[in-house]
Design a protein around this motif. Structure first.
Motif, mmCIF file in Angstrom:
data_model
loop_
_atom_site.group_PDB
_atom_site.id
_atom_site.type_symbol
_atom_site.label_atom_id
_atom_site.label_comp_id
_atom_site.label_asym_id
_atom_site.label_seq_id
_atom_site.Cartn_x
_atom_site.Cartn_y
_atom_site.Cartn_z
ATOM 1 N N SER A 28 99.028 58.270 53.903
ATOM 2 C CA SER A 28 99.431 58.192 55.444
ATOM 3 C C SER A 28 101.128 59.099 55.719
ATOM 4 N N LEU A 29 102.027 59.195 54.771
ATOM 5 C CA LEU A 29 103.280 59.080 55.125
ATOM 6 C C LEU A 29 103.682 60.432 54.316
ATOM 7 N N PRO A 30 104.140 60.958 55.312
ATOM 8 C CA PRO A 30 104.423 62.765 54.373
ATOM 9 C C PRO A 30 104.971 62.811 53.504
ATOM 10 N N ILE A 31 106.028 61.954 52.774
ATOM 11 C CA ILE A 31 107.309 62.469 51.946
ATOM 12 C C ILE A 31 106.142 62.126 51.053
ATOM 13 N N ALA A 32 105.599 60.559 50.885
ATOM 14 C CA ALA A 32 104.845 60.433 49.754
ATOM 15 C C ALA A 32 103.410 61.151 49.370
ATOM 16 N N LYS A 33 102.718 61.883 51.084
ATOM 17 C CA LYS A 33 102.017 62.856 50.309
ATOM 18 C C LYS A 33 101.886 63.932 49.455
ATOM 19 N N ASN A 34 103.802 64.778 50.098
ATOM 20 C CA ASN A 34 103.995 65.846 49.014
ATOM 21 C C ASN A 34 104.599 65.347 47.435
ATOM 22 N N TRP A 35 105.212 63.857 47.552
ATOM 23 C CA TRP A 35 105.357 63.239 46.106
ATOM 24 C C TRP A 35 103.936 63.203 44.758
ATOM 25 N N TYR A 36 103.011 62.687 45.744
ATOM 26 C CA TYR A 36 101.978 62.257 45.081
ATOM 27 C C TYR A 36 101.457 64.331 44.466
ATOM 28 N N LYS A 37 101.794 64.632 45.569
ATOM 29 C CA LYS A 37 100.916 66.097 45.540
ATOM 30 C C LYS A 37 101.509 66.747 44.292
ATOM 31 N N SER A 38 102.971 66.455 44.184
ATOM 32 C CA SER A 38 103.798 67.264 43.304
ATOM 33 C C SER A 38 103.362 67.085 42.030
ATOM 34 N N LYS A 39 103.217 65.867 42.015
ATOM 35 C CA LYS A 39 102.730 65.135 40.327
ATOM 36 C C LYS A 39 102.084 65.714 39.578
ATOM 37 N N ALA A 40 101.094 65.392 41.030
ATOM 38 C CA ALA A 40 99.310 66.199 40.938
ATOM 39 C C ALA A 40 99.498 67.330 40.254
ATOM 40 N N ASN A 41 100.642 68.138 40.494
ATOM 41 C CA ASN A 41 100.654 69.600 39.946
ATOM 42 C C ASN A 41 101.339 69.036 38.520
ATOM 43 N N VAL A 42 101.743 68.468 38.592
ATOM 44 C CA VAL A 42 102.751 68.794 37.164
ATOM 45 C C VAL A 42 102.048 68.211 36.554
ATOM 46 N N SER A 43 100.439 67.747 36.476
ATOM 47 C CA SER A 43 99.762 66.987 35.358
ATOM 48 C C SER A 43 98.272 67.832 35.339
ATOM 49 N N PHE A 44 98.176 69.377 36.707
ATOM 50 C CA PHE A 44 97.410 69.595 36.589
ATOM 51 C C PHE A 44 98.679 71.336 35.962
ATOM 52 N N GLY A 45 99.700 70.744 36.068
ATOM 53 C CA GLY A 45 100.206 72.250 34.843
ATOM 54 C C GLY A 45 100.309 71.940 33.416
ATOM 55 N N THR A 46 100.274 70.400 33.551
ATOM 56 C CA THR A 46 100.157 69.753 31.803
ATOM 57 C C THR A 46 98.546 70.717 32.019
ATOM 58 N N PHE A 47 97.595 70.043 32.264
ATOM 59 C CA PHE A 47 96.314 70.912 32.034
ATOM 60 C C PHE A 47 96.695 72.116 31.855
ATOM 61 N N ILE A 48 96.786 72.969 32.259
ATOM 62 C CA ILE A 48 96.925 74.893 32.171
ATOM 63 C C ILE A 48 97.211 74.403 30.323
ATOM 64 N N LEU A 49 98.696 74.265 30.465
ATOM 65 C CA LEU A 49 98.976 74.358 29.192
ATOM 66 C C LEU A 49 98.596 73.813 28.310
ATOM 67 N N LEU A 50 97.846 72.747 27.859
ATOM 68 C CA LEU A 50 97.385 72.483 26.563
ATOM 69 C C LEU A 50 95.714 73.277 26.355
ATOM 70 N N PHE A 51 95.338 73.279 28.143
ATOM 71 C CA PHE A 51 94.208 73.961 27.376
ATOM 72 C C PHE A 51 94.308 75.086 26.524
ATOM 73 N N GLY A 52 94.661 76.149 27.165
ATOM 74 C CA GLY A 52 95.942 77.296 26.949
ATOM 75 C C GLY A 52 96.037 77.249 24.809
ATOM 76 N N LEU A 53 96.716 76.310 24.627
ATOM 77 C CA LEU A 53 96.820 75.780 23.479
ATOM 78 C C LEU A 53 95.647 75.718 23.122
ATOM 79 N N ASN A 54 94.821 74.613 23.194
ATOM 80 C CA ASN A 54 94.002 74.449 22.767
ATOM 81 C C ASN A 54 92.829 75.719 22.667
ATOM 82 N N GLN A 55 92.759 76.870 23.219
ATOM 83 C CA GLN A 55 91.999 77.543 23.179
ATOM 84 C C GLN A 55 92.705 78.709 22.353
ATOM 85 N N ALA A 56 93.967 78.800 21.951
ATOM 86 C CA ALA A 56 94.740 79.169 20.721
ATOM 87 C C ALA A 56 93.641 78.847 19.803
ATOM 88 N N TYR A 57 94.206 77.787 19.282
ATOM 89 C CA TYR A 57 93.847 77.160 17.998
ATOM 90 C C TYR A 57 92.373 77.243 17.625
#
Length: 101
Positions: A28-57
């Motif tokens: 319910s706290l706005p800064i915590a929401k943004n913090w969790y959102k940013s952490k989720a986006n780091v995980s999503f970026g990792t997903f995109i990166l790993l998916f691309g590398l897997n497709q190349a393999y």
């Protein structure tokens, strides 16, 4: 064997994405929401990166490498930008919890 490692890492990054998105919606706290959102986006970026590398393999070919290059650049960009945001918001999360409790 390398494919299994990629698949495992892709699944783990998706699980972390889902976990942090859930934490974002439940907070319910706005800064915590943004913090969790940013952490989720780091995980999503990792997903995109790993998916691309897997497709190349799995599918080595010219067109695949062009698409993989785009995915890798996009994934690295998303990871770097959101790591900066995680560090920024992380400075204020404890203070926000302390003030609002």
């Amino acid at each position: 064997m390398l494919n299994l490692i990629f698949v495992f890492a892709i699944i783990i990054s998706f699980v972390f994405y889902f976990y942090f998105k859930t934490k974002q919606f439940r907070s319910s706290l706005p800064i915590a929401k943004n913090w969790y959102k940013s952490k989720a986006n780091v995980s999503f970026g990792t997903f995109i990166l790993l998916f691309g590398l897997n497709q190349a393999y799995l599918f080595p070919g010219l067109y695949t490498f062009i698409i993989v290059a785009i995915l890798v650049v996009l994934g690295i960009f998303v990871i770097i930008e959101n790591i900066k945001r995680v560090r920024h918001y992380g400075q204020f999360v404890d203070e926000e919890y302390r003030i609002n409790r």
